[in-house]
Design a protein around this motif. Structure first.
Motif, short mmCIF file in Angstrom:
data_model
loop_
_atom_site.label_atom_id
_atom_site.label_comp_id
_atom_site.label_asym_id
_atom_site.label_seq_id
_atom_site.Cartn_x
_atom_site.Cartn_y
_atom_site.Cartn_z
N ARG A 179 -15.69 -0.44 -3.69
CA ARG A 179 -14.26 -0.13 -3.55
C ARG A 179 -13.56 -0.01 -4.90
NH1 ARG A 179 -11.46 -2.47 1.94
NH2 ARG A 179 -12.69 -1.16 3.33
N ARG A 180 -14.04 -0.69 -5.90
CA ARG A 180 -13.43 -0.59 -7.22
C ARG A 180 -13.64 0.80 -7.82
NH1 ARG A 180 -11.94 -5.06 -10.18
NH2 ARG A 180 -12.61 -4.00 -12.08
N GLY A 185 0.81 -1.22 0.00
CA GLY A 185 0.00 0.00 0.00
C GLY A 185 0.84 1.27 0.00
N ARG A 218 -3.11 2.77 -2.14
CA ARG A 218 -4.09 2.32 -1.13
C ARG A 218 -5.20 1.47 -1.76
NH1 ARG A 218 0.11 4.44 1.49
NH2 ARG A 218 -0.17 6.55 2.32
N LYS A 219 -5.64 1.85 -2.95
CA LYS A 219 -6.81 1.21 -3.57
C LYS A 219 -6.65 -0.30 -3.78
CE LYS A 219 -9.84 1.39 -7.62
NZ LYS A 219 -10.19 2.14 -8.85
N PRO A 220 -5.55 -0.79 -4.36
CA PRO A 220 -5.43 -2.24 -4.59
C PRO A 220 -5.57 -3.06 -3.31
CG PRO A 220 -3.72 -1.06 -5.79
CD PRO A 220 -4.37 -0.06 -4.88
N ILE A 221 -5.04 -2.54 -2.21
CA ILE A 221 -5.10 -3.27 -0.95
C ILE A 221 -6.52 -3.28 -0.40
CG2 ILE A 221 -4.28 -3.32 1.45
CD1 ILE A 221 -2.28 -4.19 -0.75
N ILE A 254 -9.20 -3.47 -2.05
CA ILE A 254 -9.93 -4.50 -2.79
C ILE A 254 -9.48 -5.90 -2.36
CG2 ILE A 254 -10.35 -5.48 -5.09
CD1 ILE A 254 -10.10 -2.62 -6.19
N PHE A 255 -8.17 -6.07 -2.19
CA PHE A 255 -7.62 -7.39 -1.83
C PHE A 255 -8.12 -7.86 -0.47
CE2 PHE A 255 -4.31 -9.59 0.64
CZ PHE A 255 -4.25 -10.78 -0.06
N GLU A 267 -7.42 6.69 -6.15
CA GLU A 267 -6.27 6.73 -5.26
C GLU A 267 -6.26 8.07 -4.52
OE1 GLU A 267 -4.13 5.46 -3.07
OE2 GLU A 267 -3.75 4.06 -4.71
N ILE A 323 2.73 0.94 -3.77
CA ILE A 323 1.94 0.93 -5.00
C ILE A 323 0.69 1.80 -4.90
CG2 ILE A 323 0.62 -0.54 -6.59
CD1 ILE A 323 2.54 -2.80 -5.93
#
Length: 455
Positions: A211-212, A84, A89-92, A94-95, A216, A87
């Protein structure tokens, strides 16, 4: 660091509301999943997965598995926070919701001890570990994202919604079991307990969808652009950066959650077992008490967030810890009356006042201790190390204390008071903050005054 016009424009009210909603709904699903196990630990997992144990032994075994997730939470938190901070905050976000949603549905599909013997508790431990990894990353990510969108003069209010969402999650999960506890015991053990775990797939899908759609955070984009400059050293390992750059703040962050975690898990998890097993009251009273107590925080936490924006984060956090330390002996005295109304009221006071004050101020307090480039990692480390040591073990420790003293709650009272003392000391060690124009949301930045202790 001076914000660009683009990043400043991005901090509009619509973007802030969007990230608050996305983080809050994600936190609801994450902690709904996590809280389901807490309720099930106290009510059904003993006979289902540890049938060879006594009633107290089964409760201890269930709470031991409950604690397992807290020992892997820092691992999940550190891995996710590292990504996070590197790269985004957003990808985490979602994960984490995906991982915990899958783990929770898996719990609802597990065969019991009667069907596969020792493999049942082993599989329960594995799914619990997956839940812990997801939870370890989720909350720090949600708080970081909201804090980096919110204006500084409303940061405690906006970040408090993530904490209030935890209360909503407990209401949903424990409320589900409050309904299930009213049905015949045989029906509950024969499969009805699976329903709330499997039902989580619905809100899990909603959380993923929302969340998608989140962008960012502007602060992260700005910090990343600074790091990419040739004259700036890249943040290779955020945890080492945090340890090197903010050792005192990291220590404060780790200790400040002590009172909050111990008191919180005492009320919303241990009290279920204590009321049902030690006081021999109805499981319905216990679960309704947790629903009412955690439900009160949905309103109280944002109100304390507003107060923290007006008078400061540390006075509200400190006040919540002091109140809890003073109130805890009376809490058990009220429970020991065995009067249903008094028991429920005692739980509401504990959670709606002391706990909510700490919840309403802690997120902003933590987010303002650390720089953007390692904020996610530092918040995750602060929260999850403390939760691992004190939060997840509290139901087990409290149950063991009560069992060793033939039902006396006074060792538990001393344990909770000691944890509040750790929070009080940490807040008093924190450095004073002040506003300096020029950077951050609303053209304000929180800077640490290196030489002045908190007064």
């Amino acid at each position: 660091m001076t914000p660009s016009p683009t990043s400043a424009a991005a901090l509009d009210s619509r973007g802030t509301r969007r990230v608050v909603i996305a983080s809050s709904i994600g936190t609801v699903i994450e902690w709904y999943d996590f809280a389901l196990y807490e309720a099930a630990s106290a009510l059904v997992f003993g006979p289902l997965f540890f049938p060879e144990q006594s009633a107290i032994g089964g409760a201890l075994a269930s709470f031991a598995v409950f604690a397992v997730a807290f020992f892997v939470r820092p691992i999940g938190g550190m891995i996710a926070a590292h990504i996070g901070d590197r790269i985004g905050r957003k990808p985490i976000l979602i994960f984490t919701v995906t991982l915990m949603g899958v783990a929770t549905v898996a719990v609802g599909l597990l065969p019991t001890y009667e069907a596969i013997g020792m493999w049942a508790p082993i599989l329960l431990v594995l799914t619990r570990m997956l839940q812990g990894i997801g939870a370890g990353a989720e909350f720090a990510g949600a708080v970081t994202a909201v804090a980096e969108y919110a204006p500084q003069n409303k940061r405690a209010f906006y970040t408090s919604f993530a904490q209030a969402s935890v209360g909503l999650a407990f209401v949903l999960s424990t409320g589900f079991f409050a309904v299930l506890a009213a049905i015949p015991r045989d029906a509950l053990l024969n499969g009805a307990w699976r329903i709330p775990f499997l039902a989580s797939v619905v809100i899990f899908g909603v959380a993923i969808f929302i969340r998608r759609r989140v962008e960012e955070t502007p602060e992260f984009i700005e910090a990343k652009s600074e790091i990419s400059k040739p004259t700036t050293e890249p943040t290779k390992i955020p945890l080492l950066q945090a340890i090197k750059g903010s050792p005192r703040e990291l220590t404060v962050g780790i200790l400040c959650g002590s009172g909050l975690n111990v008191a919180g898990y005492l009320v919303n998890t241990f009290s279920l077992s204590y009321i049902k097993t030690t006081l021999e009251m109805s499981a319905t009273v216990a679960t309704l008490g947790v629903v009412a107590a955690t439900g009160s925080s949905i309103i109280a936490v944002p109100l304390f967030g507003i107060l923290a924006d007006r008078i400061g984060r540390w006075p509200v956090l400190l006040g919540g810890a002091i109140f809890t330390a003073i109130y805890m002996p009376f809490y058990f005295m009220l429970l020991d009356t065995r009067q249903s109304g008094i028991v429920v009221a005692a739980m509401v006071i504990a959670y709606g006042v002391g706990q909510s004050a700490m919840l309403g101020s802690q997120s902003a307090f933590l987010s303002e201790l650390f720089e953007t480039r390692y904020r996610f990692t530092a918040i995750a480390a602060s929260r999850e190390i403390n939760v691992m040591v004190l939060g997840g073990t509290t139901p087990f420790i409290a149950t063991a204390m009560v069992g060793a003293t033939n039902g006396s709650p006074w060792p538990v009272v001393l344990f909770v008071v000691a944890s509040q003392f750790l929070t009080i000391v940490s807040v008093l060690l924190a450095r004073r903050t002040r506003r300096i124009p020029g950077t951050g949301p609303s053209n304000l930045q929180v800077r640490k005054i290196e030489s002045q202790p908190l007064t």
